[in-house]
Scaffold this motif. Structure first.
Motif, mmCIF file in Angstrom:
data_model
loop_
_atom_site.group_PDB
_atom_site.id
_atom_site.type_symbol
_atom_site.label_atom_id
_atom_site.label_comp_id
_atom_site.label_asym_id
_atom_site.label_seq_id
_atom_site.Cartn_x
_atom_site.Cartn_y
_atom_site.Cartn_z
ATOM 1 N N LEU A 54 6.767 4.688 -13.492
ATOM 2 C CA LEU A 54 6.605 4.684 -12.044
ATOM 3 C C LEU A 54 5.536 5.678 -11.614
ATOM 4 C CD1 LEU A 54 10.233 4.424 -10.566
ATOM 5 C CD2 LEU A 54 8.341 2.841 -10.184
ATOM 6 N N ILE A 55 5.557 6.855 -12.215
ATOM 7 C CA ILE A 55 4.570 7.888 -11.879
ATOM 8 C C ILE A 55 3.159 7.421 -12.226
ATOM 9 C CG2 ILE A 55 3.779 10.217 -12.472
ATOM 10 C CD1 ILE A 55 6.781 10.912 -12.922
ATOM 11 N N ALA A 56 3.039 6.694 -13.348
ATOM 12 C CA ALA A 56 1.726 6.218 -13.798
ATOM 13 C C ALA A 56 1.279 4.948 -13.083
ATOM 14 C CB ALA A 56 1.757 5.970 -15.304
ATOM 15 N N SER A 57 2.168 4.342 -12.295
ATOM 16 C CA SER A 57 1.872 3.068 -11.640
ATOM 17 C C SER A 57 1.088 3.282 -10.348
ATOM 18 C CB SER A 57 3.180 2.331 -11.326
ATOM 19 O OG SER A 57 3.788 2.879 -10.168
ATOM 20 N N PRO A 58 0.630 2.192 -9.729
ATOM 21 C CA PRO A 58 -0.044 2.323 -8.434
ATOM 22 C C PRO A 58 0.894 2.742 -7.299
ATOM 23 C CG PRO A 58 -0.530 0.194 -9.470
ATOM 24 C CD PRO A 58 0.584 0.811 -10.231
ATOM 25 N N LEU A 59 2.203 2.696 -7.529
ATOM 26 C CA LEU A 59 3.170 3.024 -6.479
ATOM 27 C C LEU A 59 3.304 4.533 -6.342
ATOM 28 C CD1 LEU A 59 5.989 0.472 -7.366
ATOM 29 C CD2 LEU A 59 3.939 0.122 -5.961
ATOM 30 N N ALA A 60 3.345 4.993 -5.112
ATOM 31 C CA ALA A 60 3.507 6.418 -4.835
ATOM 32 C C ALA A 60 4.869 6.657 -4.184
ATOM 33 C CB ALA A 60 2.392 6.905 -3.915
ATOM 34 N N PRO A 61 5.409 7.862 -4.317
ATOM 35 C CA PRO A 61 6.660 8.163 -3.617
ATOM 36 C C PRO A 61 6.478 7.993 -2.108
ATOM 37 C CG PRO A 61 6.102 9.878 -5.211
ATOM 38 C CD PRO A 61 4.896 8.996 -5.078
ATOM 39 N N PRO A 62 7.558 7.721 -1.358
ATOM 40 C CA PRO A 62 8.942 7.705 -1.829
ATOM 41 C C PRO A 62 9.295 6.431 -2.595
ATOM 42 C CG PRO A 62 8.863 7.166 0.499
ATOM 43 C CD PRO A 62 7.465 7.544 0.106
ATOM 44 N N TYR A 63 10.126 6.600 -3.633
ATOM 45 C CA TYR A 63 10.639 5.473 -4.404
ATOM 46 C C TYR A 63 12.043 5.146 -3.918
ATOM 47 C CZ TYR A 63 6.913 6.921 -7.618
ATOM 48 O OH TYR A 63 5.701 7.266 -8.164
ATOM 49 N N MET A 114 4.201 2.321 -1.288
ATOM 50 C CA MET A 114 2.831 2.595 -0.873
ATOM 51 C C MET A 114 1.954 2.756 -2.106
ATOM 52 S SD MET A 114 1.352 5.825 1.299
ATOM 53 C CE MET A 114 2.139 5.239 2.784
ATOM 54 N N PRO A 115 0.811 2.051 -2.186
ATOM 55 C CA PRO A 115 -0.047 2.148 -3.358
ATOM 56 C C PRO A 115 -0.824 3.454 -3.406
ATOM 57 C CG PRO A 115 -1.033 0.713 -1.716
ATOM 58 C CD PRO A 115 0.325 1.069 -1.212
ATOM 59 N N LYS A 116 -1.102 3.942 -4.623
ATOM 60 C CA LYS A 116 -1.935 5.129 -4.788
ATOM 61 C C LYS A 116 -3.398 4.759 -4.670
ATOM 62 C CE LYS A 116 1.330 7.194 -8.063
ATOM 63 N NZ LYS A 116 1.549 7.498 -9.486
ATOM 64 N N ALA A 117 -3.752 3.663 -5.353
ATOM 65 C CA ALA A 117 -5.145 3.224 -5.340
ATOM 66 C C ALA A 117 -5.187 1.724 -5.584
ATOM 67 C CB ALA A 117 -5.941 3.967 -6.419
ATOM 68 N N SER A 118 -6.045 1.039 -4.866
ATOM 69 C CA SER A 118 -6.145 -0.397 -5.038
ATOM 70 C C SER A 118 -6.761 -0.735 -6.385
ATOM 71 C CB SER A 118 -6.987 -1.000 -3.913
ATOM 72 O OG SER A 118 -8.288 -0.437 -3.922
ATOM 73 N N GLY A 119 -6.317 -1.850 -6.977
ATOM 74 C CA GLY A 119 -6.889 -2.303 -8.234
ATOM 75 C C GLY A 119 -6.266 -1.692 -9.465
ATOM 76 N N GLN A 120 -5.397 -0.691 -9.303
ATOM 77 C CA GLN A 120 -4.749 -0.070 -10.457
ATOM 78 C C GLN A 120 -3.696 -1.023 -11.013
ATOM 79 O OE1 GLN A 120 -3.208 3.799 -9.633
ATOM 80 N NE2 GLN A 120 -2.306 4.088 -11.662
ATOM 81 N N ALA A 121 -3.694 -1.191 -12.341
ATOM 82 C CA ALA A 121 -2.792 -2.155 -12.974
ATOM 83 C C ALA A 121 -1.371 -1.606 -13.047
ATOM 84 C CB ALA A 121 -3.300 -2.490 -14.376
ATOM 85 N N LEU A 122 -0.405 -2.514 -12.980
ATOM 86 C CA LEU A 122 0.985 -2.145 -13.157
ATOM 87 C C LEU A 122 1.286 -1.946 -14.634
ATOM 88 C CD1 LEU A 122 2.771 -4.686 -10.777
ATOM 89 C CD2 LEU A 122 2.466 -2.241 -10.372
#
Length: 284
Positions: A80-89, A1-9
């Motif tokens: 991973l924490i800094a990425s657009p992806l949010a837990p659960p991982y 699940m993304p944290k925010a749209s447009g955030q770079a990987l």
């Protein structure tokens, strides 16, 4: 699940498969520094899961000569924490990559993040701990005979490798070998690939598992021949406080990620774990 749209990987994270709204699988790199082992699995999950692969960036490669697996896990966890992806991982790894997946989960915990996902948080594809990190069980005589056979096998391989080095025309033959670990001949590999292999091989034989507050699931290849007295939980019960779940796949260690039929079984098991997590309310 993304944290925010447009955030770079981050540069260590690359997309492998898309599925809108799905919490993704994250495949960790193997001894060669890649996630090619996931290629046969993902088509059988097509459209049902998103997937990303972790890789070593230039900075990490430059530090591989000294980095431990725990340090590698900490870096991947931070990215991973800094990425657009949010837990659960959902962290996945086959063989050696399973060690990296486990240490990445530990890294998330050390940085105050619960990977989440319950049974699907850490999925190890036939990854067992080295024998010296396990509490071997069974008849002492059987264990002693196994160790004697392994010692003789390693002595033979060491002598053979020395002969190969002497006979090598360039005098630069390189073979990675350590008692109880797989033997890797670096001949024919490009220098950049050799550097990664040597760094990760060293990290593997020096590995000391971290404690993990959660549990792990191991997909076990039933055709794999195990050492005498090797623990049925592949040694993880000593380190994963949340317990170990073992699920069988009727295939061998390499076929489970290399052969279509066996990879389909692996994908089926992964899909079952993800569905179970969703039903338990552990997935979005």
């Amino acid at each position: 699940m993304p944290k925010a749209s447009g955030q770079a990987l981050p540069p260590t994270l690359t997309p492998m498969a898309n599925a809108a709204g799905e919490t993704p699988l994250v495949f960790l790199p193997d001894l060669g520094g890649n996630v090619m082992y996931a290629r046969k699995i993902l088509p059988h999950l097509s459209g049902r899961v998103a997937a990303f692969g972790m890789r070593f960036d230039r900075d990490m490669i430059g530090r591989l000569e000294l980095a431990s697996l725990a340090e590698i896990g900490d870096r991947f966890a931070a990215d991973l924490i800094a990425s657009p992806l949010a837990p659960p991982y959902r962290l996945v790894g086959h063989s050696f990559a399973g060690l990296v997946a486990y240490e990445t989960a530990c890294g998330l915990a050390r940085q105050g993040v619960d990977p989440g996902g319950g049974v699907a948080a850490v999925i190890l594809l036939d990854t067992g701990l080295p024998r010296h990190l396990c509490a071997l069980k069974g008849a002492p005589v059987g264990q002693a005979l196994y160790r004697l056979r392994e010692t003789a096998k390693f002595a033979f391989q060491t002598a053979r490798d020395a002969w190969i080095r002497r006979r090598a025309e360039t005098g630069r033959a390189e073979i990675l070998a350590a008692k109880g670990y797989l033997r890797i001949d670096l001949k024919g590999h490009p220098e950049s690939y050799r550097f990664i292999l040597k760094g990760l091989y060293r990290a593997m034989i020096e590995y000391q598992p971290s404690r993990y507050p959660g549990g792990v699931t191991v997909l076990r290849a039933t055709s794999r021949k195990l050492p005498a007295g090797y623990p049925p939980d592949f040694g993880w019960g000593r380190y994963a406080d949340g317990g170990v779940r073992m699920l069988d796949i009727a295939t061998d260690h390499l076929a489970m990620v290399r052969e279509d039929a066996a990879a389909a079984q692996t994908a089926l098991r992964i899909g079952e774990l993800l569905a179970e997590a969703r039903l338990a309310g552990l997935e979005a």
